[in-house]
Enzyme design. Sequence first.
Site, mmCIF file in Angstrom:
data_model
loop_
_atom_site.group_PDB
_atom_site.id
_atom_site.type_symbol
_atom_site.label_atom_id
_atom_site.label_comp_id
_atom_site.label_asym_id
_atom_site.label_seq_id
_atom_site.Cartn_x
_atom_site.Cartn_y
_atom_site.Cartn_z
ATOM 1 N N ASN A 40 0.866 -1.186 0.000
ATOM 2 C CA ASN A 40 0.000 0.000 0.000
ATOM 3 C C ASN A 40 0.895 1.226 0.000
ATOM 4 O O ASN A 40 1.364 1.684 1.048
ATOM 5 C CB ASN A 40 -0.916 -0.005 1.226
ATOM 6 C CG ASN A 40 -1.946 -1.103 1.134
ATOM 7 O OD1 ASN A 40 -2.923 -0.984 0.400
ATOM 8 N ND2 ASN A 40 -1.693 -2.202 1.838
ATOM 9 N N GLU A 41 1.154 1.723 -1.198
ATOM 10 C CA GLU A 41 2.086 2.833 -1.369
ATOM 11 C C GLU A 41 1.399 4.160 -1.038
ATOM 12 O O GLU A 41 0.169 4.209 -0.890
ATOM 13 C CB GLU A 41 2.582 2.851 -2.818
ATOM 14 C CG GLU A 41 3.375 1.614 -3.228
ATOM 15 C CD GLU A 41 4.768 1.541 -2.602
ATOM 16 O OE1 GLU A 41 5.053 2.280 -1.632
ATOM 17 O OE2 GLU A 41 5.580 0.729 -3.071
ATOM 18 N N PRO A 42 2.178 5.253 -0.892
ATOM 19 C CA PRO A 42 1.580 6.556 -0.625
ATOM 20 C C PRO A 42 0.414 6.835 -1.574
ATOM 21 O O PRO A 42 0.495 6.550 -2.768
ATOM 22 C CB PRO A 42 2.733 7.527 -0.875
ATOM 23 C CG PRO A 42 3.944 6.728 -0.523
ATOM 24 C CD PRO A 42 3.641 5.317 -0.942
#
Length: 639
Positions: free
Chosen positions: A172-174
């Site tokens: 879950n990236e920025p």
Amino acid sequence: MAARIKTDIRYKPVGQFEETRFEKIHNVIFENSNDASIEVAEEIAKLIRRKQLSDEMCVLGLATGSSPIRVYEELVRMHQEEGLSFENVVTFNLDEYLPMDKENTQSYHYFMHEHLFNHVDILPENVHIPDGKVSNEKVVDYCLSYEKKIKDFGGLDFQLLGIGRTGHIGFNEPGSHYNSGTRVITLDHITRVDAAPAFLGIDNVPRKAITMGIATVLGAKRIVLLGWGQNKAEIIKNTVEGEISSQVPATYLQSHKNCTFVLDIGAGSELTRNRTPWIVKPCEWTEELTAKAIVWLCTKLGKTILSLTDKDYNDNGMADLLMIHDSYDLNIKMFNRLQHTITGWPGGKPNADDTNRPERATPIKKRVIIFSPHPDDDVISMGGTFDRLIEQGHEVHVAYQTSGNIAVSDADARKYAEIAKRIAPSEEAQAIIDSIKAKTESSFDSSEVRKLKGNIRRGESYEATRYLGLADGNVHFLDLPFYETGTIKKNNLSEEDIAIIVNIIQDIKPHQIFAAGDLADPHGTHRVCLDAVFEAMKQLKSESWIKDCWLWLYRGAWHEWDINEIEMAVPMSPGQVLRKRNAIFAHQSQKDGVMFQGDDTREFWMRAEERNRDTARRYNELGLSDYAAMEAFVRHKFD
Ligand code: F6R
């Protein structure tokens, strides 16, 4: 920094102590990642056993990466030696690259079987890892069904997490949403940079992945996030102390009621209670802490040491220091402490009073070993000091601990093999060329190719040491066996590695040893090389000469010591800065397209120069003389 050892990591609430007042996530800091991992494995084992007693399945959410490896090792040990059974365990892995074959050694499928599933009695049908081969058309349904399966099992009882430097959990990236479920995601550039070594170059790192969502993770009844090493310190601080933000997805964990971050000292080092404890609680003012606080105060106020006033100390959480000392005395003492670290004589100044100098005046000519983990750390990190030691007539030896072969590109190796073939056609050269041509993404270098790559680095090292005026006979290539796996994953340190270090120290009987002191990185080659030196010196401790052997630590290419930690600062003239640059230039295979660059796109000589200039500038800003550049060292004292 107080380490919490063997606390019950589960039940100590956040906010119980004043010192955690900046913190929004419960965290426990352990002396080292090994002890911490064992504690986490014990918590998982307890949960599995408890569920067994009530005839329930235990649903675990699992992570890959370097952080959980030791936890899995310990679970495997408990299975093999203590009969911990996984028959009632169901697992869901967080993520998988996309596209990715299960058989690929970089797949998370491969990782999980290698580290855990192949060694325990879990039923294969209870293992769930996102499928990296699912087609574009099917992926949305596939993700929904993954989510549903977790729910059908009653949700996750326990979720194990690592954290990426982007603040990702799972992938879950920025930008990830609070409500996100399992889905396809585009990997952040920093994440791909961090994965690049394992894939032998960023171009081979997939751009996408399937990941459980933030909501999936937050649905777990219990969450434990592991963080090891200095590299994680900043993101851990931002996650634990910052505001909840989609830009740092791990901050969503602040809203979970039963989440603990399990950290080692390096990863916890930027938390306010460790970085600047005086602004959170009354402190025991040791000399080290006082020095750290004064440097911090000067930096914060943009003042020199000698211009700090009572008010400066009072206004910044250091009033209790003034109960013990007058501010003027404090300033003078700190100024002198720093002044005494500066020396142009890293091997000691002959015929001088050495009471306040970092090194002893005698013997005038010292025997010195510079241990360099890779074949260029010597010049990158201490090229100026190396140069001075030779110039000042000491008997200097350099010992390259590993061959560094893995960091030479195939293109370079092929170029050299083709030159060799043109000079003298041979089957060996042709075999190397053929094997490089036939190489695929997941195949490893043949031993001949590795040998050639190691030789390329040897040639470059000789070029650098000859330039600095060192005789070839004083250059030693140790090729420590732990490194020679042909892959990024290295073996553990063995007796054989340590014996090699013991032998060279024993032969030379040095008065000074310089070694790369990258203490915080528990996995890196530098840390293993340092452990080998520590262990060797321990084994030699009964030798009469070893008590006269001082161990100086320099930092590798990535960090520098904090100013307050430095015990010897060696200034360089502008001319010496250039000499150091030329010595680094000799390492041609590590210039331009460096294979293991990290997210810093500067070449090594640039990083080294900026870092050395920065150290000099910081001394100057504290009110000390203005030098062009400085190299810094800390003396390691054995108990
Ligand atoms: C792995 C995962 C990632 C890693 C993170 C840290 O399944 O989902 O979030 O936990 O990238 O990786 P390491 O532990 O290698 O630093």
